[in-house]
Design a protein around this motif. Structure first.
Motif, PDB file in Angstrom:
ATOM      1  N   VAL A   8       0.831  -1.199   0.000  1.00 47.39           N
ATOM      2  CA  VAL A   8       0.000   0.000   0.000  1.00 47.39           C
ATOM      3  C   VAL A   8       0.869   1.254   0.000  1.00 47.39           C
ATOM      4  CG1 VAL A   8      -1.974  -1.116   1.081  1.00 47.39           C
ATOM      5  CG2 VAL A   8      -0.287   0.047   2.519  1.00 47.39           C
ATOM      6  N   MET A   9       2.167   1.060   0.233  1.00 47.33           N
ATOM      7  CA  MET A   9       3.092   2.186   0.170  1.00 47.33           C
ATOM      8  C   MET A   9       4.436   1.674  -0.319  1.00 47.33           C
ATOM      9  SD  MET A   9       4.127   4.809   3.202  1.00 47.33           S
ATOM     10  CE  MET A   9       5.825   5.329   3.269  1.00 47.33           C
ATOM     11  N   MET A  10       5.044   2.439  -1.213  1.00 43.57           N
ATOM     12  CA  MET A  10       6.397   2.097  -1.650  1.00 43.57           C
ATOM     13  C   MET A  10       7.200   3.377  -1.754  1.00 43.57           C
ATOM     14  SD  MET A  10       6.173   0.920  -5.568  1.00 43.57           S
ATOM     15  CE  MET A  10       6.050   2.112  -6.856  1.00 43.57           C
ATOM     16  N   VAL A  11       8.501   3.229  -1.517  1.00 46.32           N
ATOM     17  CA  VAL A  11       9.422   4.361  -1.565  1.00 46.32           C
ATOM     18  C   VAL A  11      10.515   4.020  -2.576  1.00 46.32           C
ATOM     19  CG1 VAL A  11      10.989   5.821  -0.236  1.00 46.32           C
ATOM     20  CG2 VAL A  11       8.976   4.828   0.879  1.00 46.32           C
ATOM     21  N   HIS A  12      10.654   4.857  -3.582  1.00 47.58           N
ATOM     22  CA  HIS A  12      11.696   4.695  -4.601  1.00 47.58           C
ATOM     23  C   HIS A  12      12.830   5.646  -4.248  1.00 47.58           C
ATOM     24  CE1 HIS A  12      13.172   5.378  -8.948  1.00 47.58           C
ATOM     25  NE2 HIS A  12      13.711   4.279  -8.468  1.00 47.58           N
ATOM     26  N   PHE A  13      14.036   5.115  -4.116  1.00 49.55           N
ATOM     27  CA  PHE A  13      15.160   5.920  -3.652  1.00 49.55           C
ATOM     28  C   PHE A  13      16.432   5.580  -4.421  1.00 49.55           C
ATOM     29  CE2 PHE A  13      14.937   2.053  -1.222  1.00 49.55           C
ATOM     30  CZ  PHE A  13      16.251   1.642  -1.065  1.00 49.55           C
ATOM     31  N   ASP A  14      17.382   6.517  -4.413  1.00 46.15           N
ATOM     32  CA  ASP A  14      18.702   6.270  -4.980  1.00 46.15           C
ATOM     33  C   ASP A  14      19.471   5.388  -4.020  1.00 46.15           C
ATOM     34  OD1 ASP A  14      18.229   7.837  -7.220  1.00 46.15           O
ATOM     35  OD2 ASP A  14      19.024   9.645  -6.268  1.00 46.15           O
ATOM     36  N   TYR A  15      20.211   4.437  -4.566  1.00 49.78           N
ATOM     37  CA  TYR A  15      20.933   3.483  -3.741  1.00 49.78           C
ATOM     38  C   TYR A  15      22.314   3.237  -4.332  1.00 49.78           C
ATOM     39  CZ  TYR A  15      22.507  -0.984  -1.999  1.00 49.78           C
ATOM     40  OH  TYR A  15      23.273  -1.980  -1.457  1.00 49.78           O
ATOM     41  N   TYR A  16      23.270   3.163  -3.466  1.00 48.14           N
ATOM     42  CA  TYR A  16      24.636   2.825  -3.858  1.00 48.14           C
ATOM     43  C   TYR A  16      25.106   1.701  -2.951  1.00 48.14           C
ATOM     44  CZ  TYR A  16      23.948   7.240  -6.135  1.00 48.14           C
ATOM     45  OH  TYR A  16      23.421   8.238  -6.910  1.00 48.14           O
ATOM     46  N   PRO A  17      25.853   0.727  -3.456  1.00 46.82           N
ATOM     47  CA  PRO A  17      26.271  -0.419  -2.639  1.00 46.82           C
ATOM     48  C   PRO A  17      26.938  -0.027  -1.318  1.00 46.82           C
ATOM     49  CG  PRO A  17      26.717  -0.867  -4.937  1.00 46.82           C
ATOM     50  CD  PRO A  17      26.262   0.570  -4.858  1.00 46.82           C
ATOM     51  N   LYS A  18      27.628   1.085  -1.277  1.00 45.58           N
ATOM     52  CA  LYS A  18      28.282   1.516  -0.032  1.00 45.58           C
ATOM     53  C   LYS A  18      27.257   1.864   1.055  1.00 45.58           C
ATOM     54  CE  LYS A  18      28.742   6.345  -1.481  1.00 45.58           C
ATOM     55  NZ  LYS A  18      27.782   6.962  -0.611  1.00 45.58           N
ATOM     56  N   ASP A  19      25.986   2.040   0.681  1.00 43.08           N
ATOM     57  CA  ASP A  19      24.930   2.408   1.619  1.00 43.08           C
ATOM     58  C   ASP A  19      24.251   1.219   2.288  1.00 43.08           C
ATOM     59  OD1 ASP A  19      25.239   5.135   1.042  1.00 43.08           O
ATOM     60  OD2 ASP A  19      23.810   5.026  -0.621  1.00 43.08           O
ATOM     61  N   ARG A  20      24.700   0.014   2.015  1.00 40.01           N
ATOM     62  CA  ARG A  20      24.000  -1.194   2.493  1.00 40.01           C
ATOM     63  C   ARG A  20      23.822  -1.206   4.021  1.00 40.01           C
ATOM     64  NH1 ARG A  20      22.444  -5.710  -0.025  1.00 40.01           N
ATOM     65  NH2 ARG A  20      23.667  -5.184  -1.841  1.00 40.01           N
ATOM     66  N   THR A  21      24.854  -0.872   4.778  1.00 37.70           N
ATOM     67  CA  THR A  21      24.760  -0.881   6.239  1.00 37.70           C
ATOM     68  C   THR A  21      23.750   0.155   6.721  1.00 37.70           C
ATOM     69  OG1 THR A  21      27.038  -1.655   6.435  1.00 37.70           O
ATOM     70  CG2 THR A  21      26.065  -0.643   8.386  1.00 37.70           C
ATOM     71  N   ARG A  22      23.815   1.349   6.154  1.00 42.66           N
ATOM     72  CA  ARG A  22      22.855   2.396   6.530  1.00 42.66           C
ATOM     73  C   ARG A  22      21.431   2.003   6.149  1.00 42.66           C
ATOM     74  NH1 ARG A  22      25.480   7.525   3.894  1.00 42.66           N
ATOM     75  NH2 ARG A  22      23.285   7.955   3.654  1.00 42.66           N
ATOM     76  N   LEU A  23      21.279   1.329   5.017  1.00 42.80           N
ATOM     77  CA  LEU A  23      19.954   0.889   4.590  1.00 42.80           C
ATOM     78  C   LEU A  23      19.385  -0.130   5.573  1.00 42.80           C
ATOM     79  CD1 LEU A  23      17.613   0.872   2.605  1.00 42.80           C
ATOM     80  CD2 LEU A  23      18.877  -0.817   1.258  1.00 42.80           C
ATOM     81  N   HIS A  24      20.208  -1.080   6.016  1.00 42.40           N
ATOM     82  CA  HIS A  24      19.721  -2.076   6.977  1.00 42.40           C
ATOM     83  C   HIS A  24      19.294  -1.422   8.286  1.00 42.40           C
ATOM     84  CE1 HIS A  24      20.371  -5.479   4.459  1.00 42.40           C
ATOM     85  NE2 HIS A  24      21.676  -5.298   4.390  1.00 42.40           N
ATOM     86  N   ALA A  25      20.031  -0.420   8.727  1.00 41.90           N
ATOM     87  CA  ALA A  25      19.657   0.308   9.941  1.00 41.90           C
ATOM     88  C   ALA A  25      18.321   1.028   9.740  1.00 41.90           C
ATOM     89  CB  ALA A  25      20.758   1.289  10.334  1.00 41.90           C
ATOM     90  N   LEU A  26      18.133   1.638   8.575  1.00 42.87           N
ATOM     91  CA  LEU A  26      16.881   2.321   8.267  1.00 42.87           C
ATOM     92  C   LEU A  26      15.721   1.320   8.228  1.00 42.87           C
ATOM     93  CD1 LEU A  26      15.252   4.825   7.416  1.00 42.87           C
ATOM     94  CD2 LEU A  26      15.956   4.344   5.046  1.00 42.87           C
ATOM     95  N   GLU A  27      15.928   0.183   7.605  1.00 41.91           N
ATOM     96  CA  GLU A  27      14.889  -0.850   7.551  1.00 41.91           C
ATOM     97  C   GLU A  27      14.475  -1.264   8.969  1.00 41.91           C
ATOM     98  OE1 GLU A  27      15.800  -3.401   3.532  1.00 41.91           O
ATOM     99  OE2 GLU A  27      17.221  -3.570   5.195  1.00 41.91           O
ATOM    100  N   HIS A  28      15.451  -1.426   9.840  1.00 40.21           N
ATOM    101  CA  HIS A  28      15.157  -1.817  11.219  1.00 40.21           C
ATOM    102  C   HIS A  28      14.314  -0.748  11.922  1.00 40.21           C
ATOM    103  CE1 HIS A  28      15.604  -3.739  15.077  1.00 40.21           C
ATOM    104  NE2 HIS A  28      16.015  -2.583  15.576  1.00 40.21           N
ATOM    105  N   ARG A  29      14.695   0.530  11.773  1.00 46.48           N
ATOM    106  CA  ARG A  29      13.925   1.622  12.385  1.00 46.48           C
ATOM    107  C   ARG A  29      12.496   1.645  11.847  1.00 46.48           C
ATOM    108  NH1 ARG A  29      18.771   4.296  11.545  1.00 46.48           N
ATOM    109  NH2 ARG A  29      17.953   5.509   9.824  1.00 46.48           N
TER     110      ARG A  29
END
Length: 104
Positions: A8-29
């Motif tokens: 019901v909601m999706m977020v399209h964002f720019d992603y770079y492989p170096k961001d993987r750790t930050r992305l996992h932290a964001l997913e957890h939050r």
């Protein structure tokens, strides 16, 4: 409550492989906030193989409630600068920039 057949909601964002750790932290939050609010659940995250963009998918009974819960977290993340949000209300969808004033 069963998961809706589509997000019901999706977020399209720019992603770079170096961001993987930050992305996992964001997913957890996001997952924690969604669960605490009883707004649904964070689904899968899609990262394109070329490493330039991705999608966060969220499921729940009310896209507006999901956005109310996750919007502040998303806006606070530097990774989400320039992201686009799409909310689905039945057959109707609305897409807007994460920092768009109409989205708040």
């Amino acid at each position: 409550m069963p998961r809706p057949p589509s997000p019901v909601m999706m977020v399209h964002f720019d992603y770079y492989p170096k961001d993987r750790t930050r992305l996992h932290a964001l997913e957890h939050r996001l997952a924690t906030a969604i669960k605490r609010a009883g707004a649904g659940e964070l689904g899968e995250t899609e990262l394109h193989i070329d490493g330039n963009d991705g999608y966060l998918y969220m499921y729940g009974p009310d896209a507006d409630k999901l956005y109310a819960v996750t919007g502040p977290i998303l806006r606070a993340s530097p990774m989400m600068a320039g992201a686009e949000v799409t909310t689905h209300h039945g057959a109707r969808a609305q897409t807007f920039g994460l920092t768009d004033q109409r989205a708040r």
